[in-house]
Design an enzyme around this catalytic site. Sequence first.
Site, PDB file in Angstrom:
ATOM      1  CB  CYS A   1      28.636   2.732  -0.372  1.00 47.66           C
ATOM      2  SG  CYS A   1      28.309   0.992  -0.055  1.00 47.66           S
TER       3      CYS A   1
ATOM      4  CB  CYS B   1      25.044  -8.743   6.739  1.00 46.64           C
ATOM      5  SG  CYS B   1      24.379  -7.536   5.592  1.00 46.64           S
TER       6      CYS B   1
ATOM      7  CB  CYS C   1      25.353  -2.659   4.458  1.00 44.75           C
ATOM      8  SG  CYS C   1      24.224  -3.351   3.331  1.00 44.75           S
TER       9      CYS C   1
ATOM     10  CD  GLU D   1      20.596   1.038   5.217  1.00 42.71           C
ATOM     11  OE1 GLU D   1      19.869   0.645   6.127  1.00 42.71           O
ATOM     12  OE2 GLU D   1      21.840   0.938   5.233  1.00 42.71           O
TER      13      GLU D   1
ATOM     14  CB  CYS E   1      26.775 -12.347   5.459  1.00 44.33           C
ATOM     15  SG  CYS E   1      27.344 -12.570   3.771  1.00 44.33           S
TER      16      CYS E   1
ATOM     17  CB  CYS F   1      21.403  -9.490   0.690  1.00 50.27           C
ATOM     18  SG  CYS F   1      22.794 -10.356  -0.077  1.00 50.27           S
TER      19      CYS F   1
HETATM   20  S1  SF4 Z   1      27.268  -8.810   3.692  1.00 46.61           S
HETATM   21 FE1  SF4 Z   1      25.025  -8.535   3.635  1.00 46.61          FE
HETATM   22  S2  SF4 Z   1      24.605  -7.486   1.690  1.00 46.61           S
HETATM   23 FE2  SF4 Z   1      26.702  -8.326   1.564  1.00 46.61          FE
HETATM   24  S3  SF4 Z   1      26.465 -10.349   0.611  1.00 46.61           S
HETATM   25 FE3  SF4 Z   1      26.386 -10.692   2.837  1.00 46.61          FE
HETATM   26  S4  SF4 Z   1      24.183 -10.621   3.363  1.00 46.61           S
HETATM   27 FE4  SF4 Z   1      24.441  -9.699   1.321  1.00 46.61          FE
END
Ligand code: SF4
Length: 370
Positions: free
Chosen positions: A121, A135, A351, A108, A132, A128
């Site tokens: 962005c 996310c 995101c 995205e 996190c 990823c």
């Molecule tokens: S917020 Fe999402 S994209 Fe950003 S570092 Fe953490 S897991 Fe990765």
Amino acid sequence: MLRAAARTPNLELRTDNPLIHLLDLTLEQLQQALVEQDVPKYRAAQIRKWIFEKRAASFDEMTDLPKGLRERLAGQFAIFTSTIAAHQVADDGTEKLLLQWPDQHRIECVLIREGTRRTICISTQVGCAMGCVFCASGLDGVARNLTTGEIIEQMLLLNRIQTAEERLSNIVVMGMGEPLANLDRLLPALEIASRSEGLGIGGRRITISTVGLPPAMDRLTAMHTNYSLAVSLHAPNDELRTQIVPVNKNITIASVIEAADRFFAENGRRLTFEYVLLGELNDRTEHARQLVELLRGRTAHLNVIPYNPVAGLPYRTPSRKAEERFLEILRDGGINVCVRARKGDQIDAACGQLRRSAPGGEMPLVELKV
Ligand code: SF4
């Protein structure tokens, strides 16, 4: 024909497109490729001008190039390699693109309109690895790094969805992926974006976001770029941070803050800490007080971002009361804090959300060592 050397930078990442991604080539590599075909070197600058300045999407539009050359180039190079799988527009002017690459992976990127400012962005990886917990992008790990060309392609596609009068002004590298885990491909893309013959977005208007990987932060520090750095904290102590940002387990907040301090000391560039405020998880008064202790005395901004709920995840937006109390403690503690407005709430703006919700779903993701 174009020599293999010109493809070398990202060869291991692309296996399924017979055309060479033009945006993967530096100006010098494109010049070299043209000269080898007895095409004058200056044509490379002409081509780049069409793509970066005149927002061309095909060789056919490049009317000051001979028709035969345009056809030849179209048989060898792709300007854009993605297809737009979804394009969402919010009432506040925020637009999000879901791009699908030839290997079916999706990412995205977003255009944010605020006054005269046009911020994009962009993503740096498919998925990823940082994990996190709140996310959507990291839910399934990471599939692969994006190439330099794929990073530039996002910028150019977002550039193209603006009106003719609009100009991109800022870049935030805060989309899908951990930018510092793909620094080798990101930096050439930002270099091109910041050049006057590229997108002309000066380094001071470019911010790289990181979850905090000290060795990579030190590498960026040593490069003396003029990019800003945004470090995602999300918690004021190691126990809570490891719960929210699992990679913290082997890193620790202290080493992240020390690396951020070194970046600021060497570069003098604006340093921002990001804190996603999660209802009843990291929004308590003791967390705000610990955060004050952690950041006190630093020339840094703290962006507090009230959480955008993600379907299927148990985290929620903090109550208004908790948010206000949290901010008050920080301000009373002398911290330079602001609340980052959530743009484009109605378009899966957090995101990774659109990628999960759009038809076509997810590609299988694999572990990538970062
Ligand atoms: S917020 Fe999402 S994209 Fe950003 S570092 Fe953490 S897991 Fe990765």
